[in-house]
Design a protein around this motif. Structure first.
Motif, PDB file in Angstrom:
ATOM      1  N   GLY A   1       0.794  -1.226   0.000  1.00 32.11           N
ATOM      2  CA  GLY A   1       0.000   0.000   0.000  1.00 32.11           C
ATOM      3  C   GLY A   1       0.823   1.271   0.000  1.00 32.11           C
ATOM      4  O   GLY A   1       0.341   2.320   0.456  1.00 32.11           O
ATOM      5  N   GLU A   2       2.041   1.194  -0.506  1.00 29.51           N
ATOM      6  CA  GLU A   2       2.912   2.369  -0.544  1.00 29.51           C
ATOM      7  C   GLU A   2       2.909   2.953  -1.959  1.00 29.51           C
ATOM      8  O   GLU A   2       3.335   2.284  -2.898  1.00 29.51           O
ATOM      9  CB  GLU A   2       4.327   1.980  -0.095  1.00 29.51           C
ATOM     10  CG  GLU A   2       4.340   1.534   1.365  1.00 29.51           C
ATOM     11  CD  GLU A   2       5.625   0.835   1.785  1.00 29.51           C
ATOM     12  OE1 GLU A   2       6.542   0.712   0.959  1.00 29.51           O
ATOM     13  OE2 GLU A   2       5.690   0.402   2.958  1.00 29.51           O
ATOM     14  N   PRO A   3       2.442   4.185  -2.135  1.00 29.91           N
ATOM     15  CA  PRO A   3       2.287   4.733  -3.489  1.00 29.91           C
ATOM     16  C   PRO A   3       3.578   5.178  -4.144  1.00 29.91           C
ATOM     17  O   PRO A   3       3.586   5.468  -5.342  1.00 29.91           O
ATOM     18  CB  PRO A   3       1.357   5.925  -3.275  1.00 29.91           C
ATOM     19  CG  PRO A   3       1.576   6.341  -1.861  1.00 29.91           C
ATOM     20  CD  PRO A   3       1.880   5.076  -1.113  1.00 29.91           C
ATOM     21  N   LEU A   4       4.683   5.242  -3.381  1.00 32.72           N
ATOM     22  CA  LEU A   4       5.953   5.715  -3.908  1.00 32.72           C
ATOM     23  C   LEU A   4       7.066   4.717  -3.618  1.00 32.72           C
ATOM     24  O   LEU A   4       7.056   4.037  -2.593  1.00 32.72           O
ATOM     25  CB  LEU A   4       6.351   7.056  -3.283  1.00 32.72           C
ATOM     26  CG  LEU A   4       5.428   8.252  -3.478  1.00 32.72           C
ATOM     27  CD1 LEU A   4       5.927   9.429  -2.643  1.00 32.72           C
ATOM     28  CD2 LEU A   4       5.341   8.644  -4.948  1.00 32.72           C
ATOM     29  N   ALA A   5       8.035   4.657  -4.530  1.00 33.47           N
ATOM     30  CA  ALA A   5       9.311   4.001  -4.271  1.00 33.47           C
ATOM     31  C   ALA A   5      10.394   5.010  -4.615  1.00 33.47           C
ATOM     32  O   ALA A   5      10.278   5.744  -5.600  1.00 33.47           O
ATOM     33  CB  ALA A   5       9.466   2.742  -5.106  1.00 33.47           C
TER      34      ALA A   5
ATOM     35  N   ASP B   1      22.645  14.583  -9.647  1.00 33.34           N
ATOM     36  CA  ASP B   1      21.375  13.939  -9.345  1.00 33.34           C
ATOM     37  C   ASP B   1      21.419  13.339  -7.950  1.00 33.34           C
ATOM     38  O   ASP B   1      22.478  12.986  -7.440  1.00 33.34           O
ATOM     39  CB  ASP B   1      21.071  12.862 -10.387  1.00 33.34           C
ATOM     40  CG  ASP B   1      22.186  11.821 -10.466  1.00 33.34           C
ATOM     41  OD1 ASP B   1      23.337  12.193 -10.728  1.00 33.34           O
ATOM     42  OD2 ASP B   1      21.899  10.624 -10.248  1.00 33.34           O
ATOM     43  N   SER B   2      20.247  13.206  -7.332  1.00 31.59           N
ATOM     44  CA  SER B   2      20.197  12.682  -5.973  1.00 31.59           C
ATOM     45  C   SER B   2      19.084  11.642  -5.827  1.00 31.59           C
ATOM     46  O   SER B   2      19.296  10.467  -6.102  1.00 31.59           O
ATOM     47  CB  SER B   2      20.026  13.833  -4.974  1.00 31.59           C
ATOM     48  OG  SER B   2      20.023  13.371  -3.657  1.00 31.59           O
ATOM     49  N   LEU B   3      17.879  12.047  -5.461  1.00 33.24           N
ATOM     50  CA  LEU B   3      16.796  11.095  -5.190  1.00 33.24           C
ATOM     51  C   LEU B   3      16.002  10.808  -6.463  1.00 33.24           C
ATOM     52  O   LEU B   3      15.595  11.727  -7.174  1.00 33.24           O
ATOM     53  CB  LEU B   3      15.861  11.653  -4.120  1.00 33.24           C
ATOM     54  CG  LEU B   3      14.752  10.703  -3.640  1.00 33.24           C
ATOM     55  CD1 LEU B   3      15.347   9.550  -2.834  1.00 33.24           C
ATOM     56  CD2 LEU B   3      13.716  11.450  -2.808  1.00 33.24           C
ATOM     57  N   TYR B   4      15.777   9.532  -6.714  1.00 30.35           N
ATOM     58  CA  TYR B   4      14.943   9.088  -7.834  1.00 30.35           C
ATOM     59  C   TYR B   4      13.592   8.636  -7.279  1.00 30.35           C
ATOM     60  O   TYR B   4      13.532   7.927  -6.269  1.00 30.35           O
ATOM     61  CB  TYR B   4      15.604   7.935  -8.584  1.00 30.35           C
ATOM     62  CG  TYR B   4      16.764   8.376  -9.456  1.00 30.35           C
ATOM     63  CD1 TYR B   4      16.675   8.324 -10.848  1.00 30.35           C
ATOM     64  CD2 TYR B   4      17.950   8.857  -8.896  1.00 30.35           C
ATOM     65  CE1 TYR B   4      17.725   8.731 -11.651  1.00 30.35           C
ATOM     66  CE2 TYR B   4      19.010   9.264  -9.697  1.00 30.35           C
ATOM     67  CZ  TYR B   4      18.894   9.195 -11.064  1.00 30.35           C
ATOM     68  OH  TYR B   4      19.941   9.610 -11.860  1.00 30.35           O
ATOM     69  N   VAL B   5      12.523   9.048  -7.951  1.00 31.30           N
ATOM     70  CA  VAL B   5      11.164   8.762  -7.480  1.00 31.30           C
ATOM     71  C   VAL B   5      10.436   7.920  -8.516  1.00 31.30           C
ATOM     72  O   VAL B   5      10.500   8.190  -9.723  1.00 31.30           O
ATOM     73  CB  VAL B   5      10.384  10.065  -7.222  1.00 31.30           C
ATOM     74  CG1 VAL B   5       8.916   9.766  -6.921  1.00 31.30           C
ATOM     75  CG2 VAL B   5      11.017  10.829  -6.058  1.00 31.30           C
ATOM     76  N   ARG B   6       9.720   6.921  -8.022  1.00 35.31           N
ATOM     77  CA  ARG B   6       8.893   6.055  -8.862  1.00 35.31           C
ATOM     78  C   ARG B   6       7.477   6.039  -8.303  1.00 35.31           C
ATOM     79  O   ARG B   6       7.271   5.715  -7.129  1.00 35.31           O
ATOM     80  CB  ARG B   6       9.461   4.639  -8.824  1.00 35.31           C
ATOM     81  CG  ARG B   6       9.257   3.836 -10.097  1.00 35.31           C
ATOM     82  CD  ARG B   6       7.943   3.111 -10.170  1.00 35.31           C
ATOM     83  NE  ARG B   6       7.992   2.279 -11.387  1.00 35.31           N
ATOM     84  CZ  ARG B   6       6.996   2.140 -12.222  1.00 35.31           C
ATOM     85  NH1 ARG B   6       5.831   2.736 -12.000  1.00 35.31           N
ATOM     86  NH2 ARG B   6       7.126   1.417 -13.322  1.00 35.31           N
ATOM     87  N   LEU B   7       6.496   6.440  -9.095  1.00 34.12           N
ATOM     88  CA  LEU B   7       5.110   6.363  -8.660  1.00 34.12           C
ATOM     89  C   LEU B   7       4.636   4.921  -8.839  1.00 34.12           C
ATOM     90  O   LEU B   7       4.562   4.403  -9.953  1.00 34.12           O
ATOM     91  CB  LEU B   7       4.221   7.320  -9.459  1.00 34.12           C
ATOM     92  CG  LEU B   7       4.171   8.777  -8.954  1.00 34.12           C
ATOM     93  CD1 LEU B   7       5.543   9.440  -9.047  1.00 34.12           C
ATOM     94  CD2 LEU B   7       3.134   9.579  -9.727  1.00 34.12           C
ATOM     95  N   VAL B   8       4.335   4.260  -7.720  1.00 31.41           N
ATOM     96  CA  VAL B   8       3.870   2.880  -7.752  1.00 31.41           C
ATOM     97  C   VAL B   8       2.363   2.845  -7.970  1.00 31.41           C
ATOM     98  O   VAL B   8       1.840   1.960  -8.654  1.00 31.41           O
ATOM     99  CB  VAL B   8       4.260   2.155  -6.451  1.00 31.41           C
ATOM    100  CG1 VAL B   8       3.777   0.707  -6.463  1.00 31.41           C
ATOM    101  CG2 VAL B   8       5.774   2.193  -6.262  1.00 31.41           C
ATOM    102  N   GLU B   9       1.656   3.802  -7.383  1.00 31.01           N
ATOM    103  CA  GLU B   9       0.223   3.981  -7.605  1.00 31.01           C
ATOM    104  C   GLU B   9       0.005   5.438  -7.998  1.00 31.01           C
ATOM    105  O   GLU B   9       0.049   6.338  -7.147  1.00 31.01           O
ATOM    106  CB  GLU B   9      -0.569   3.643  -6.343  1.00 31.01           C
ATOM    107  CG  GLU B   9      -0.550   2.175  -5.952  1.00 31.01           C
ATOM    108  CD  GLU B   9      -1.455   1.305  -6.831  1.00 31.01           C
ATOM    109  OE1 GLU B   9      -2.063   1.853  -7.788  1.00 31.01           O
ATOM    110  OE2 GLU B   9      -1.550   0.096  -6.553  1.00 31.01           O
ATOM    111  N   VAL B  10      -0.214   5.682  -9.282  1.00 33.66           N
ATOM    112  CA  VAL B  10      -0.286   7.049  -9.793  1.00 33.66           C
ATOM    113  C   VAL B  10      -1.368   7.859  -9.098  1.00 33.66           C
ATOM    114  O   VAL B  10      -1.144   8.976  -8.635  1.00 33.66           O
ATOM    115  CB  VAL B  10      -0.497   7.049 -11.321  1.00 33.66           C
ATOM    116  CG1 VAL B  10      -0.931   8.423 -11.820  1.00 33.66           C
ATOM    117  CG2 VAL B  10       0.788   6.628 -12.021  1.00 33.66           C
ATOM    118  N   GLY B  11      -2.581   7.308  -9.009  1.00 37.52           N
ATOM    119  CA  GLY B  11      -3.687   8.058  -8.421  1.00 37.52           C
ATOM    120  C   GLY B  11      -3.430   8.445  -6.982  1.00 37.52           C
ATOM    121  O   GLY B  11      -3.578   9.612  -6.594  1.00 37.52           O
ATOM    122  N   ALA B  12      -3.012   7.474  -6.160  1.00 37.40           N
ATOM    123  CA  ALA B  12      -2.778   7.741  -4.740  1.00 37.40           C
ATOM    124  C   ALA B  12      -1.627   8.715  -4.550  1.00 37.40           C
ATOM    125  O   ALA B  12      -1.675   9.598  -3.684  1.00 37.40           O
ATOM    126  CB  ALA B  12      -2.492   6.440  -4.003  1.00 37.40           C
ATOM    127  N   ALA B  13      -0.577   8.584  -5.351  1.00 40.14           N
ATOM    128  CA  ALA B  13       0.577   9.475  -5.215  1.00 40.14           C
ATOM    129  C   ALA B  13       0.210  10.914  -5.565  1.00 40.14           C
ATOM    130  O   ALA B  13       0.599  11.860  -4.853  1.00 40.14           O
ATOM    131  CB  ALA B  13       1.713   8.991  -6.111  1.00 40.14           C
TER     132      ALA B  13
END
Length: 411
Positions: free
Chosen positions: A109-113, A296-308
């Protein structure tokens, strides 16, 4: 090759970590580091690939909460310790690890990685976008002067033991974390990473030192650092290496930097991993002699687009349909209708029957998610396609934020 992918067990730890260490050059972690990371690792959130008794692949994911624009602390998987043995390259093992991990993150249930990349070229194909940058400075303190704001002289700077000062430093860190997108909210025991101090880490420098900035007995800032003495025929030319610095007001901030600039027998101050909007650049007499470099530093991945997209706030109103491409996590692919006002409310729902205003991949959405990368810039690079005229400007304005996102520590 027949390999087994399984969740990490406590008795696997030494072999699993040795596989990781070898992939990163083969230098073992110091015993103190190894012990601390063993305490912090989430065994049930870490996986390994095994070829018989040999570990040939590793990946972990800490349970973080990441500050996003608006101040919310959003659940995020802190992806870490990813490696594949050099003997097992080009067999799809990294893809296997990433596939399992992102499926797990979704199930949690985590919307981001989020992650920091040892090599930037690796993670884009798995949907990660470079969302924050870091400023690295090497200041010639023998020639650069600091213009301190009013009130700086009212701040007392005093030495203290780094471990003893942890509660006060963590109080400052927590207040700052709530204001800066990209900052992890500190989880239990993570404060210990900020004072981990091994001989291996020092590389000829002093043990970790700490000073606090105080006014009327209240701690308003802190700095931790090492000093590396050096001399030549002309005299002393030591280096101050900053590890962490945080302050709650301009005077305390300036007082800490003024102290660091004035440490005896030194002429260089190295400050790495700072925010790109670092106020110090406006206090120095000669920014060119600060040798600023951005990476560059932190990379973000939306795991659940809507929730994020619903979890963050937006700087200006936005009403847009995004067509998102996501081959690796196909549940994200398709059209999303994002509606938000400037008061904090946001809705992001599927809209398969709506015409798109923008077309982009999930990696570009991750890059712009924290407000540090402009969608206008991405569009100019051909990474975002504008379908409705004016949509790029609308989205860029809405996703922007008043401070740059920043990751203050690695993981």
């Amino acid at each position: 090759m027949t390999s087994e992918l399984r969740v990490l067990r406590s008795d696997d730890w030494d072999v699993w970590l040795s596989c990781l260490e070898r992939a990163f050059g083969g230098v073992p972690n110091a015993p103190e580091s190894r012990a601390l990371w063993r305490e912090l690792v989430a065994y049930d959130r870490s996986i390994g690939l095994w070829d018989g008794q040999a570990c040939v692949g590793t990946a972990g994911a800490y349970a973080f909460r990441l500050t996003v624009p608006g101040g919310a602390a959003v659940p995020a998987a802190g992806v870490t310790m990813v490696s594949v043995a050099g003997t097992h390259r080009r067999r799809g093992l990294l893809r296997t690890l990433m596939r399992r991990q992102l499926d797990d993150v979704r199930s949690w249930g985590e919307p981001l990685a989020v992650l920091t990349a040892s090599e930037p070229a690796i993670y884009g194909r798995f949907g990660y976008g470079a969302a924050t940058r870091a400023l690295n400075l090497s200041v010639d303190t023998a020639r650069v002067r600091l213009a301190a704001p009013p009130g700086t002289d009212d701040v007392r700077v005093r030495y203290t033991d780094p471990v003893a000062a942890l509660p006060a430093c963590e109080e400052v860190y927590g207040r700052l974390a709530a204001e800066r997108p990209g900052t992890p909210v500190r989880q239990p025991k993570w404060e210990l990473t900020s004072v981990l101090d091994t001989a291996q880490d020092r590389a000829g420098a002093s043990p970790l030192q700490c000073v606090l900035a105080e006014r009327d007995g209240e701690v308003l800032g802190y700095a931790t650092f090492r000093v590396r003495p050096d001399w030549d025929r002309a005299g002393p030319k030591g280096t101050v290496s900053l590890r962490n610095l945080g302050a709650l007001d301009a005077a305390s901030y300036a007082a800490l930097w003024r102290f660091l600039f004035g440490i005896d027998l030194t002429s260089t101050l190295e400050a790495g991993g700072r925010p790109v909007d670092e106020p110090l650049t406006h206090l120095v007499s000669d920014v060119r002699r600060c040798e600023a470099r951005v990476e560059d530093s932190l990379y973000v991945r939306l795991v659940e687009v809507g929730a994020a997209l619903e979890a963050r706030a937006y700087r200006t109103p936005v009403d847009v349909v995004l067509e998102v491409a996501d081959d690796f996590c196909p549940w994200n692919a398709g059209r999303w209708h994002l509606v938000a006002d400037a008061k904090g409310g946001a809705s992001c729902r599927r809209a398969p029957d709506r015409a798109p205003d923008l077309e982009l991949s999930v990696a570009e959405l991750g890059a712009g998610y924290l407000g540090g990368v402009s969608f206008t810039s991405l569009a100019a690079a051909g990474r975002v396609r504008e379908v409705r005229p004016g949509a790029v400007e609308e989205v860029s304005s809405a996703f922007s934020w008043h401070v740059e996102p920043w990751l203050p520590h690695g993981f």
